[in-house]
Design a protein around this motif. Structure first.
Motif, PDB file in Angstrom:
ATOM      1  N   GLU A  29       0.788  -1.210   0.136  1.00 10.71           N
ATOM      2  CA  GLU A  29      -0.052  -0.052   0.093  1.00 10.71           C
ATOM      3  C   GLU A  29       0.873   1.354  -0.081  1.00 10.71           C
ATOM      4  N   GLY A  30       2.174   1.105   0.355  1.00  8.87           N
ATOM      5  CA  GLY A  30       3.128   2.469   0.434  1.00  8.87           C
ATOM      6  C   GLY A  30       3.187   2.988   1.707  1.00  8.87           C
ATOM      7  N   ARG A  31       2.300   2.531   2.673  1.00 11.14           N
ATOM      8  CA  ARG A  31       2.301   3.061   3.930  1.00 11.14           C
ATOM      9  C   ARG A  31       3.781   2.615   4.767  1.00 11.14           C
ATOM     10  N   TRP A  32       4.475   1.851   4.140  1.00 14.30           N
ATOM     11  CA  TRP A  32       5.923   1.430   4.790  1.00 14.30           C
ATOM     12  C   TRP A  32       6.447   1.447   3.444  1.00 14.30           C
ATOM     13  N   THR A  33       7.886   1.459   3.599  1.00 12.36           N
ATOM     14  CA  THR A  33       8.776   1.244   2.663  1.00 12.36           C
ATOM     15  C   THR A  33       9.859   0.430   2.990  1.00 12.36           C
ATOM     16  N   GLY A  34      10.579  -0.085   1.934  1.00 16.22           N
ATOM     17  CA  GLY A  34      11.656  -0.956   2.439  1.00 16.22           C
ATOM     18  C   GLY A  34      13.133  -0.728   2.068  1.00 16.22           C
ATOM     19  N   THR A  35      14.066  -1.473   2.520  1.00 15.28           N
ATOM     20  CA  THR A  35      15.161  -1.017   2.217  1.00 15.28           C
ATOM     21  C   THR A  35      16.156  -2.423   2.052  1.00 15.28           C
ATOM     22  N   MET A  36      17.450  -2.310   1.567  1.00  8.76           N
ATOM     23  CA  MET A  36      18.003  -3.712   1.379  1.00  8.76           C
ATOM     24  C   MET A  36      19.631  -3.316   1.846  1.00  8.76           C
ATOM     25  N   CYS A  37      20.020  -3.900   2.893  1.00  7.91           N
ATOM     26  CA  CYS A  37      20.873  -3.352   3.725  1.00  7.91           C
ATOM     27  C   CYS A  37      22.087  -4.752   3.728  1.00  7.91           C
ATOM     28  N   GLY A  79      27.426 -18.606   5.580  1.00 11.71           N
ATOM     29  CA  GLY A  79      27.004 -18.540   6.870  1.00 11.71           C
ATOM     30  C   GLY A  79      26.198 -17.189   7.055  1.00 11.71           C
ATOM     31  N   ILE A  80      25.653 -16.655   5.920  1.00 15.69           N
ATOM     32  CA  ILE A  80      24.848 -15.330   6.096  1.00 15.69           C
ATOM     33  C   ILE A  80      23.323 -15.667   6.076  1.00 15.69           C
ATOM     34  N   SER A  81      22.695 -15.025   6.911  1.00 14.06           N
ATOM     35  CA  SER A  81      21.226 -15.237   7.021  1.00 14.06           C
ATOM     36  C   SER A  81      20.625 -13.586   6.997  1.00 14.06           C
ATOM     37  N   LEU A  82      19.332 -13.760   6.782  1.00 16.91           N
ATOM     38  CA  LEU A  82      18.441 -12.686   6.487  1.00 16.91           C
ATOM     39  C   LEU A  82      17.455 -12.169   7.360  1.00 16.91           C
ATOM     40  N   PHE A  83      17.325 -10.890   7.761  1.00 13.95           N
ATOM     41  CA  PHE A  83      16.499 -10.511   8.830  1.00 13.95           C
ATOM     42  C   PHE A  83      15.601  -9.433   8.469  1.00 13.95           C
ATOM     43  N   VAL A  84      14.482  -9.339   8.903  1.00 13.39           N
ATOM     44  CA  VAL A  84      13.637  -8.206   8.779  1.00 13.39           C
ATOM     45  C   VAL A  84      13.617  -7.355   9.970  1.00 13.39           C
ATOM     46  N   VAL A  85      14.063  -6.189   9.939  1.00 16.40           N
ATOM     47  CA  VAL A  85      14.443  -5.118  11.276  1.00 16.40           C
ATOM     48  C   VAL A  85      13.585  -3.965  10.766  1.00 16.40           C
ATOM     49  N   HIS A 134      13.725  -2.710   7.339  1.00 18.24           N
ATOM     50  CA  HIS A 134      15.092  -3.236   6.558  1.00 18.24           C
ATOM     51  C   HIS A 134      15.200  -4.698   6.539  1.00 18.24           C
ATOM     52  N   LEU A 135      15.519  -5.182   5.444  1.00 12.75           N
ATOM     53  CA  LEU A 135      16.028  -6.275   5.076  1.00 12.75           C
ATOM     54  C   LEU A 135      17.592  -6.457   5.309  1.00 12.75           C
ATOM     55  N   VAL A 136      17.998  -7.131   6.474  1.00  7.50           N
ATOM     56  CA  VAL A 136      19.345  -6.980   6.851  1.00  7.50           C
ATOM     57  C   VAL A 136      20.150  -8.099   6.836  1.00  7.50           C
TER      58      VAL A 136
END
Length: 596
Positions: A157-165, A227-233, A212-214
Motif C-alpha cells: 500500500e506504500g504506508r511503509w517502505t523497504g530497504t536492502m542492507c 554463513g549469511i542469514s537474512l532478517f527483517v528489522v 530493513h532487510l538486513v
C-alpha cells in the motif's frame, strides 16, 4: 531547464507491435489488463511523472536531503514527501503486486513501463520506493506466514517502505566478510548489531515505518557467504499480531554527500541490538537477498534508460532550435542567419547514438518484464523455467549495459549543447552526474560482467545463451525470404555464430587459467549487449511495417535500425579482439610495477 515527457508512442509500439503484449496478458490470465485499462494506466503515469515528479528533479539536486545528527532523522527536499503522498493515493506502490496482499495484480511489463517514466522524471525521488518491491518479493517468497501477513500489505500500500542492507564499511561485493551479528533473544527474535553503509532510502520522512532487510551472521554461522542469514528489522518494532510498538534500536548515523542523485538519501545505518526476525532458513540469507538484488538490478537498468530518454528529448529540442554555422552541403534554412545544429553530421551522430541505444534498451527492458510475467504466471512449468533462465541470463546484460549506455547517452546529449551543457541552466549536467551512480550501485559493471561470464554462462553451461540464440534463430528463420531484412538477418546470424565461438573459447581458456574468465568478462558483457540489441532492432524494423503508428514514426524506426547495424553494432569487432587477446596483456605486469 530540463524537461521530460513520457514517450507514450514508443511504449505503445513496443507493447502492441513488437511484443504483442495483449496476447500474452490473455494467455497468462491477466483478465484485468485490457487495452483500455493499460492505456489509462500509461496516461495517468505520464501525467504524474511529467507534472508532479519532473518539476522536482532540479529541486532535489539543489536542496538535497538533510540529516539531523541528534535524532537521526532525514528530511527530504521540498515537495518530495507531498509527491509520495500522491503516489500512494494513486495506488502506484501496489500496481503489480498480488491482489491477495492488497495489490492490483497488473503485469510486471506494465510496471516496467511505469518505472521508466518515474526514473526519467526524477531518478532521486524514484529511489525511495525502488527497493520496496524487492522487499515485498523477498518476504513473499521466503518469509514466514506471519511475516507475509504483517509486512506485505503496508509495503504494498506504500504506508511503509523497504530497504536492502548489505554493504558494510569494510565489505562490499565480498559479503562473506560481513561482521553484522544476530543474537537470539527468545521468542524467535534476534538482536541485530552492526553498521551498514550506502543504504538507499534508509531513513526519510515519507512514511511512519521503514522495513530493513538486513544480512547478518548467527553465532554458529559457518565462515564465508554460506554463513549469511537474512532478517527483517523494522524502524519501529512490529509484533507478530501486526501491532507497531516503540522505536527500534536502528538509527541513521549520517548521509553521504554525493556528486549526483542528491535528492536521494544514501544512509549509514547503525543497528545496536535492534529487534529482528529471521527470514527464510538460517544461513540461507544470500538466496533470499538475491531475490531483492535481481529485482533492483533490473530497476537500476531502467534508471539508465529513463535518464537517456530525458537527455535525448532535451538535446533534440536544443539541436532543432540552436542556430550555428551552415550545413556542409549548403544552407538548409536560408531565411535564418545560420542553420540549426541538427543539420551537422556530428550532432546527428550523437543524437542517433542516443536514440538507438535508448530505444533498443527499452525493448530489452520490456522483454525482461514480459519474462517476469511468464515466470510467475505461466501454466506450463517448462515455460516458467525457460522464462526464469532467460531473464536471469539477461539481467546482468540489462543492468550493466543500460547504465553504461546511460552515461554515454547523457554525455552525448550534453555535448550537443556545447558549453551550455556544462552549466546548470539547461539541467543536462545533473543528468550526467545522476547517471554516474547507476553503474556502481546494485553491483558494479565489473560484477555484472563476472556474473554473466561465470554464474550465468560457465556454471549453467550456457543455458540462458542457448535459449536466447534459439529465439533469435527462430525469428530469422521466420523471415528467411524477407528481402528488406535479408542483409541484417545475415549480419545478426554471423554475430550469433561468433558469440557462440567466443563463449566456447573463453570457457576453454578459463579451464586452464581462471584469470581468463575475468579478463574476458567485461568485453564479453558488451559484445553480448550489442548483439542482444541488434536482435531487438531487427524485430522493431519488422514490426514497424505492419504497425498502425504514423508513417513518420515508422520511418524513424527503420532508419534508427539501419544506423544501429551500420554504426553501433561494429563495436563488437573491438570487443571480440579483446576477448581473443586473453589474460596475458592484463596479468603480465607485476603489481609493484604499475608505478609509485
Amino acid at each position: 531547464m530540463s524537461q521530460y515527457t513520457a514517450p507514450l508512442a514508443d511504449f505503445r509500439f513496443v507493447l502492441d507491435d513488437v511484443l504483442d503484449a495483449q496476447a500474452q496478458f490473455a494467455r497468462l490470465g491477466h483478465a484485468d489488463a485490457t487495452p483500455d485499462v493499460i492505456d489509462a494506466v500509461l496516461e495517468e503515469a505520464a501525467r504524474f511523472s511529467g507534472s508532479v515528479l519532473a518539476p522536482l528533479n532540479a529541486v532535489g539536486d539543489q536542496q538535497g536531503c538533510r540529516h539531523d545528527p541528534a535524532t537521526g532523522d532525514v528530511t527530504t527536499p521540498e515537495g518530495f514527501k507531498a509527491a509520495y503522498a500522491q503516489y500512494v493515493d494513486g495506488g502506484w506502490p501496489g500496481l503489480t503486486a498480488a491482489p491477495e496482499h492488497g495489490g492490483q495484480g497488473l503485469p510486471h511489463l506494465v510496471g516496467t513501463v511505469v518505472s521508466e517514466m518515474i526514473n526519467g522524471a526524477n531518478l532521486a525521488w524514484g529511489n525511495f520506493p525502488l527497493l520496496s518491491h524487492g522487499a515485498v518479493e523477498a518476504l513473499r517468497q521466503h518469509g514466514q506466514d506471519w511475516q507475509r501477513e504483517v509486512f506485505l500489505k503496508p509495503l504494498i500500500e506504500g504506508r511503509w517502505t523497504g530497504t536492502m542492507c548489505l554493504t558494510e564499511p569494510h565489505c562490499g561485493t565480498d559479503l562473506g566478510l560481513l561482521r553484522t551479528r544476530a543474537e537470539p533473544v527468545g521468542d524467535d527474535a534476534y538482536a541485530i548489531t552492526g553498521t551498514k553503509i550506502f543504504i538507499t532510502a534508509g531513513e526519510h520522512d515519507f512514511t511512519d515505518n521503514i522495513i530493513h532487510l538486513v544480512l547478518a551472521k548467527l553465532p554458529d554461522a559457518p565462515a564465508g557467504a554460506k554463513g549469511i542469514s537474512l532478517f527483517v528489522v523494522p524502524k519501529f518494532k512490529v509484533a507478530r499480531d501486526g501491532s507497531v510498538g516503540e522505536r527500534n534500536a536502528v538509527r541513521c548515523g549520517s548521509i553521504e554527500h554525493k556528486m549526483g542523485i542528491k535528492g536521494s538519501a544514501t544512509c549509514v545505518m547503525n543497528f545496536d541490538g535492534a529487534q529482528g526476525w529471521l527470514v527464510g532458513e538460517a544461513h540461507g540469507g544470500l538466496k533470499a537477498m538475491f531475490t531483492m538484488m535481481n529485482s533492483a538490478r533490473l530497476g537500476v537498468g531502467l534508471q539508465g534508460i529513463g535518464l537517456s530518454e530525458r537527455a535525448y528529448q532535451n538535446a533534440l529540442r536544443y539541436a532543432r532550435e540552436r542556430l550555428q554555422s551552415r550545413a556542409l552541403s549548403g544552407p538548409k534554412r536560408p531565411d535564418k542567419p545560420a542553420d540549426p545544429i541538427i543539420v551537422h553530421p556530428d550532432v546527428r551522430r550523437m543524437l542517433l547514438s542516443v536514440k538507438a541505444l535508448t530505444e533498443g534498451s527499452r525493448m530489452l527492458a520490456m522483454h525482461a518484464g514480459s519474462l517476469l510475467d511468464a515466470a510467475s504466471h505461466a501454466d506450463d512449468a517448462a515455460e516458467r523455467e525457460r522464462a526464469e533462465t532467460l531473464v536471469s541470463f539477461l539481467t546482468p546484460i540489462s543492468k550493466a549495459c543500460q547504465t553504461e549506455w546511460g552515461i554515454e547517452n547523457t554525455y552525448n546529449a550534453l555535448q550537443c549543447f556545447g558549453g551550455h551543457g556544462y552549466i546548470a541552466e539547461h539541467g543536462m549536467e545533473q543528468l550526467a552526474r545522476d547517471a554516474r551512480i547507476t553503474t556502481l550501485y546494485e553491483g558494479t559493471t565489473g560484477i555484472q560482467a563476472l556474473d554473466l561470464a561465470g554464474r550465468k554462462t560457465a556454471s549453467s553451461r550456457g543455458a540462458g545463451l542457448k535459449l536466447f540464440l534459439a529465439e533469435v534463430e527462430a525469428f530469422c528463420a521466420a523471415h528467411e525470404g524477407d528481402g528488406e531484412l535479408a542483409a541484417d538477418i545475415a549480419t545478426l546470424r554471423a554475430k550469433c555464430v561468433e558469440w557462440s565461438e567466443l563463449t566456447t573459447g573463453m570457457l576453454q581458456a578459463a579451464a586452464g587459467n581462471p584469470d581468463e574468465l575475468g579478463a574476458a568478462s567485461w568485453d564479453y558483457l558488451f559484445y553480448s549487449g550489442y548483439v542482444v540489441l541488434a536482435y531487438w532492432w531487427l524485430r522493431a524494423r519488422a514490426a514497424a511495417r505492419d504497425s498502425s503508428m504514423p508513417a513518420a514514426f515508422k520511418d524513424a524506426k527503420r532508419e534508427a535500425a539501419r544506423f544501429y547495424f551500420a554504426r553501433i553494432l561494429p563495436r563488437t569487432l573491438a570487443h571480440a579482439e579483446a576477448i581473443r587477446a586473453g589474460a596475458g596483456p592484463l596479468m603480465a605486469l607485476d603489481a609493484d610495477s604499475f608505478g609509485d
